[in-house]
Design an enzyme around this catalytic site. Sequence first.
Site, PDB file in Angstrom:
ATOM      1  N   LYS A  93       1.665  32.757 -10.910  1.00 39.81           N
ATOM      2  CA  LYS A  93       2.041  31.496 -10.270  1.00 39.81           C
ATOM      3  C   LYS A  93       2.226  30.461 -11.352  1.00 39.81           C
ATOM      4  O   LYS A  93       1.373  30.313 -12.230  1.00 39.81           O
ATOM      5  CB  LYS A  93       0.912  31.067  -9.310  1.00 39.81           C
ATOM      6  CG  LYS A  93       1.159  29.757  -8.612  1.00 39.81           C
ATOM      7  CD  LYS A  93       1.792  29.982  -7.259  1.00 39.81           C
ATOM      8  CE  LYS A  93       2.453  28.757  -6.703  1.00 39.81           C
ATOM      9  NZ  LYS A  93       3.826  28.497  -7.167  1.00 39.81           N
ATOM     10  N   GLN A 114      -1.524  27.979 -17.863  1.00 38.36           N
ATOM     11  CA  GLN A 114      -1.517  28.112 -16.406  1.00 38.36           C
ATOM     12  C   GLN A 114      -2.598  29.084 -15.919  1.00 38.36           C
ATOM     13  O   GLN A 114      -3.148  28.919 -14.823  1.00 38.36           O
ATOM     14  CB  GLN A 114      -0.125  28.597 -15.956  1.00 38.36           C
ATOM     15  CG  GLN A 114       0.165  28.380 -14.493  1.00 38.36           C
ATOM     16  CD  GLN A 114       0.589  26.957 -14.162  1.00 38.36           C
ATOM     17  OE1 GLN A 114       1.390  26.380 -14.869  1.00 38.36           O
ATOM     18  NE2 GLN A 114       0.053  26.396 -13.098  1.00 38.36           N
ATOM     19  N   LYS A 117      -5.777  27.009 -15.668  1.00 38.11           N
ATOM     20  CA  LYS A 117      -5.626  25.965 -14.655  1.00 38.11           C
ATOM     21  C   LYS A 117      -5.721  26.573 -13.258  1.00 38.11           C
ATOM     22  O   LYS A 117      -6.448  26.087 -12.398  1.00 38.11           O
ATOM     23  CB  LYS A 117      -4.255  25.304 -14.841  1.00 38.11           C
ATOM     24  CG  LYS A 117      -4.014  24.139 -13.921  1.00 38.11           C
ATOM     25  CD  LYS A 117      -2.589  23.648 -14.021  1.00 38.11           C
ATOM     26  CE  LYS A 117      -2.235  23.298 -15.448  1.00 38.11           C
ATOM     27  NZ  LYS A 117      -0.949  22.604 -15.544  1.00 38.11           N
ATOM     28  N   LYS A 129       4.957  31.329 -15.888  1.00 38.34           N
ATOM     29  CA  LYS A 129       5.786  30.137 -16.095  1.00 38.34           C
ATOM     30  C   LYS A 129       7.198  30.602 -16.433  1.00 38.34           C
ATOM     31  O   LYS A 129       7.385  31.737 -16.871  1.00 38.34           O
ATOM     32  CB  LYS A 129       5.235  29.314 -17.274  1.00 38.34           C
ATOM     33  CG  LYS A 129       5.719  27.893 -17.309  1.00 38.34           C
ATOM     34  CD  LYS A 129       4.916  26.977 -16.417  1.00 38.34           C
ATOM     35  CE  LYS A 129       5.567  25.614 -16.296  1.00 38.34           C
ATOM     36  NZ  LYS A 129       4.719  24.649 -15.563  1.00 38.34           N
ATOM     37  N   ASP A 169       8.946  22.157 -12.086  1.00 40.70           N
ATOM     38  CA  ASP A 169       8.331  21.530 -13.262  1.00 40.70           C
ATOM     39  C   ASP A 169       9.383  20.544 -13.766  1.00 40.70           C
ATOM     40  O   ASP A 169      10.270  20.142 -12.990  1.00 40.70           O
ATOM     41  CB  ASP A 169       7.988  22.597 -14.324  1.00 40.70           C
ATOM     42  CG  ASP A 169       7.144  22.045 -15.475  1.00 40.70           C
ATOM     43  OD1 ASP A 169       5.979  21.704 -15.249  1.00 40.70           O
ATOM     44  OD2 ASP A 169       7.659  21.938 -16.612  1.00 40.70           O
ATOM     45  N   THR A 212       0.430  16.489  -7.746  1.00 43.71           N
ATOM     46  CA  THR A 212      -0.037  16.466  -9.141  1.00 43.71           C
ATOM     47  C   THR A 212      -0.489  15.057  -9.525  1.00 43.71           C
ATOM     48  O   THR A 212      -1.559  14.865 -10.117  1.00 43.71           O
ATOM     49  CB  THR A 212       1.050  16.984 -10.098  1.00 43.71           C
ATOM     50  OG1 THR A 212       1.488  18.252  -9.625  1.00 43.71           O
ATOM     51  CG2 THR A 212       0.521  17.125 -11.508  1.00 43.71           C
ATOM     52  N   ASN A 243       8.167  13.086 -11.398  1.00 42.24           N
ATOM     53  CA  ASN A 243       7.347  13.384 -10.231  1.00 42.24           C
ATOM     54  C   ASN A 243       5.868  13.046 -10.453  1.00 42.24           C
ATOM     55  O   ASN A 243       5.252  12.351  -9.638  1.00 42.24           O
ATOM     56  CB  ASN A 243       7.522  14.871  -9.857  1.00 42.24           C
ATOM     57  CG  ASN A 243       6.560  15.312  -8.795  1.00 42.24           C
ATOM     58  OD1 ASN A 243       5.521  15.886  -9.082  1.00 42.24           O
ATOM     59  ND2 ASN A 243       6.862  15.017  -7.540  1.00 42.24           N
ATOM     60  N   SER A 379       0.291  23.991  -4.287  1.00 47.60           N
ATOM     61  CA  SER A 379       1.204  25.136  -4.160  1.00 47.60           C
ATOM     62  C   SER A 379       0.464  26.313  -3.556  1.00 47.60           C
ATOM     63  O   SER A 379       1.016  27.060  -2.728  1.00 47.60           O
ATOM     64  CB  SER A 379       1.749  25.546  -5.527  1.00 47.60           C
ATOM     65  OG  SER A 379       2.776  24.684  -5.921  1.00 47.60           O
TER      66      SER A 379
HETATM   67  P1  NDP Z   1      10.009  15.335 -14.237  1.00 51.47           P
HETATM   68  O1  NDP Z   1      11.192  16.052 -14.758  1.00 51.47           O
HETATM   69  O2  NDP Z   1       9.999  14.858 -12.842  1.00 51.47           O
HETATM   70  O3  NDP Z   1       9.698  14.051 -15.161  1.00 51.47           O
HETATM   71  C1  NDP Z   1       9.476  14.176 -16.526  1.00 51.47           C
HETATM   72  C2  NDP Z   1       9.337  12.768 -17.088  1.00 51.47           C
HETATM   73  O4  NDP Z   1       8.953  12.867 -18.463  1.00 51.47           O
HETATM   74  C3  NDP Z   1      10.620  11.989 -17.072  1.00 51.47           C
HETATM   75  O5  NDP Z   1      10.352  10.627 -16.963  1.00 51.47           O
HETATM   76  C4  NDP Z   1      11.208  12.300 -18.458  1.00 51.47           C
HETATM   77  O6  NDP Z   1      12.127  11.355 -18.933  1.00 51.47           O
HETATM   78  C5  NDP Z   1       9.967  12.308 -19.304  1.00 51.47           C
HETATM   79  N1  NDP Z   1      10.178  13.172 -20.472  1.00 51.47           N
HETATM   80  C6  NDP Z   1      10.584  14.465 -20.494  1.00 51.47           C
HETATM   81  N2  NDP Z   1      10.698  14.904 -21.747  1.00 51.47           N
HETATM   82  C7  NDP Z   1      10.378  13.862 -22.534  1.00 51.47           C
HETATM   83  C8  NDP Z   1      10.301  13.676 -23.930  1.00 51.47           C
HETATM   84  N3  NDP Z   1      10.611  14.662 -24.778  1.00 51.47           N
HETATM   85  N4  NDP Z   1       9.903  12.470 -24.382  1.00 51.47           N
HETATM   86  C9  NDP Z   1       9.587  11.465 -23.515  1.00 51.47           C
HETATM   87  N5  NDP Z   1       9.654  11.580 -22.179  1.00 51.47           N
HETATM   88  C10 NDP Z   1      10.038  12.757 -21.716  1.00 51.47           C
HETATM   89  O7  NDP Z   1       8.763  16.284 -14.535  1.00 51.47           O
HETATM   90  P2  NDP Z   1       7.307  16.260 -13.905  1.00 51.47           P
HETATM   91  O8  NDP Z   1       6.896  14.860 -13.608  1.00 51.47           O
HETATM   92  O9  NDP Z   1       7.263  17.282 -12.844  1.00 51.47           O
HETATM   93  O10 NDP Z   1       6.432  16.837 -15.119  1.00 51.47           O
HETATM   94  C11 NDP Z   1       5.874  15.988 -16.125  1.00 51.47           C
HETATM   95  C12 NDP Z   1       4.796  16.771 -16.860  1.00 51.47           C
HETATM   96  O11 NDP Z   1       3.773  17.170 -15.931  1.00 51.47           O
HETATM   97  C13 NDP Z   1       5.246  18.060 -17.545  1.00 51.47           C
HETATM   98  O12 NDP Z   1       4.471  18.265 -18.708  1.00 51.47           O
HETATM   99  C14 NDP Z   1       4.900  19.123 -16.510  1.00 51.47           C
HETATM  100  O13 NDP Z   1       4.734  20.397 -17.102  1.00 51.47           O
HETATM  101  C15 NDP Z   1       3.587  18.572 -16.004  1.00 51.47           C
HETATM  102  N6  NDP Z   1       3.166  19.088 -14.702  1.00 51.47           N
HETATM  103  C16 NDP Z   1       3.967  18.923 -13.599  1.00 51.47           C
HETATM  104  C17 NDP Z   1       3.545  19.385 -12.368  1.00 51.47           C
HETATM  105  C18 NDP Z   1       4.304  19.123 -11.115  1.00 51.47           C
HETATM  106  O14 NDP Z   1       3.780  19.427 -10.036  1.00 51.47           O
HETATM  107  N7  NDP Z   1       5.494  18.547 -11.172  1.00 51.47           N
HETATM  108  C19 NDP Z   1       2.277  20.135 -12.230  1.00 51.47           C
HETATM  109  C20 NDP Z   1       1.481  20.173 -13.425  1.00 51.47           C
HETATM  110  C21 NDP Z   1       1.955  19.689 -14.608  1.00 51.47           C
HETATM  111  P3  NDP Z   1      13.707  11.692 -18.899  1.00 51.47           P
HETATM  112  O15 NDP Z   1      14.121  11.509 -17.474  1.00 51.47           O
HETATM  113  O16 NDP Z   1      14.296  10.696 -19.829  1.00 51.47           O
HETATM  114  O17 NDP Z   1      13.858  13.103 -19.402  1.00 51.47           O
END
Ligand code: NDP
Length: 447
Positions: A93, A114, A117, A129, A169, A212, A243, A379
Amino acid sequence: MQINNAYLAEVYQKVEKRNPGEKEFLQAVGEVLESLVPVIEKRPDLVSSGVVERLVEPERFIQFRVAWTDDSGKVQVNRGFRVQYNSAIGPYKGGLRFHPSVCSSVIKFLGFEQIFKNSLTGLPMGGGKGGSDFDPKGKSDNEVMRFCQAFMTELQKYIGPDTDVPAGDIGVGAREIGFLFGQYKRIRDEFSGVLTGKGLTYGGSLARTQATGYGLCYFTDNMLKKKGDSFVGKKVVISGSGNVAIYACEKATQLGAKVVAMSDSNGYVYDANGINLAVVKQIKEVERGRIKEYAARVPGAVYTEGKGIWNIKCDIALPCATQNELNGDDAKALIANGVKYVAEGANMPSTPEAIELFLANGIYFGPAKAANAGGVATSGLEMSQNSMRLSWTFEEVDEKLCGIMKNIFENASAAAKEYAQEDNLVAGANIAGFLKVAEAMKAQGVL
Ligand code: NDP
């Protein structure tokens, strides 16, 4: 990397030799092995059963070509991945990430983390993943659909509701999950819970979108309570505006805090009055725009291009963007400005140097594996609802999520107390997550 145990140091050296140059992956493995020293010293049975050597090697690693045609008729080729890391306690998962930085090192680091976690959630889920170096940014809906269909045409050979259940993700939200689910259903002729993060009209769970970010705040709330403190009146800085960041901002605000800054990969906005989340949601969830636009819409807000969000004074920092976004200098700036709590919404956002600084300076630190486990936990709840063919209310799911985050906090604290120091949740989360998987692997024999 300082692994003060000959056996674990040797395991790490083998991983280094087998995975040359995979820096994110080696960083993740190194951090876990460092924490396991006191466990391995007490448990020679885990050495003789080879649990650690087996755990660091993925059960399966799949890489495939994804060819699709863009709107101009040009053929595009991307690379797809799925790592099925460990199935000792349940079906694989873990999410799918679509981002240009995706490569085998990133997928393996995420898959490895993962495992622990998912174990911490208390639900029966193994670790996996996947993703692609495809960038959904700037693509039309039709291009994203064609890409997702091509990606799933290959991936469907390896997944299933009892085998491997992917989710979203970075770059994979409700739109992408919909296209991926549709293609799986078409090819396999099966309507099942093979993906989570689905839309509410076709098997999704209420509160998964929020899970999250909300879970991160529930976890942080437990940290605060442990110190006799609360979110009320606290200044919070959240990186990212995806997100996780959006729903962390929503819950922190509901719990009485003021979120003063958010960012994206171009820059950050500072709003001394507290972030107006409706504006962020409109820009990010509806228009798929840039955070810069916030400053143009909200009087008094200031946009700054580039990095630097961690120079803003705050009590609580919640990194919610991406890996290694908060380095040693950022940690020093936060500490100098009086930060008291840091909890990770993103996966591995703090560099090892930053974590060391937080722990050495008495900053209460919630590591990603524990603090952001709310997404995968929900999930897991979506999988349960799909299997039972029923759906729980938002309140039911949210209440379960809140309880799971409390348990994770308590289990990580208890393991930290037994093997390290009570406030060292990095060690506690790694150890508590590891022990459950290790016992299951040992019981199932050498596989
Ligand atoms: P999204 O794609 O919804 O958002 C990612 C955010 O991070 C955007 O604002 C993006 O900006 C920014 N970002 C991405 N890459 C970079 C970078 N290199 N430098 C600066 N900002 C960056 O993803 P999520 O919110 O889903 O995920 C965010 C983090 O949380 C990740 O590490 C993910 O693995 C982790 N996570 C997510 C879960 C989930 O349920 N969604 C669960 C557990 C962990 P831009 O739009 O400019 O790219």
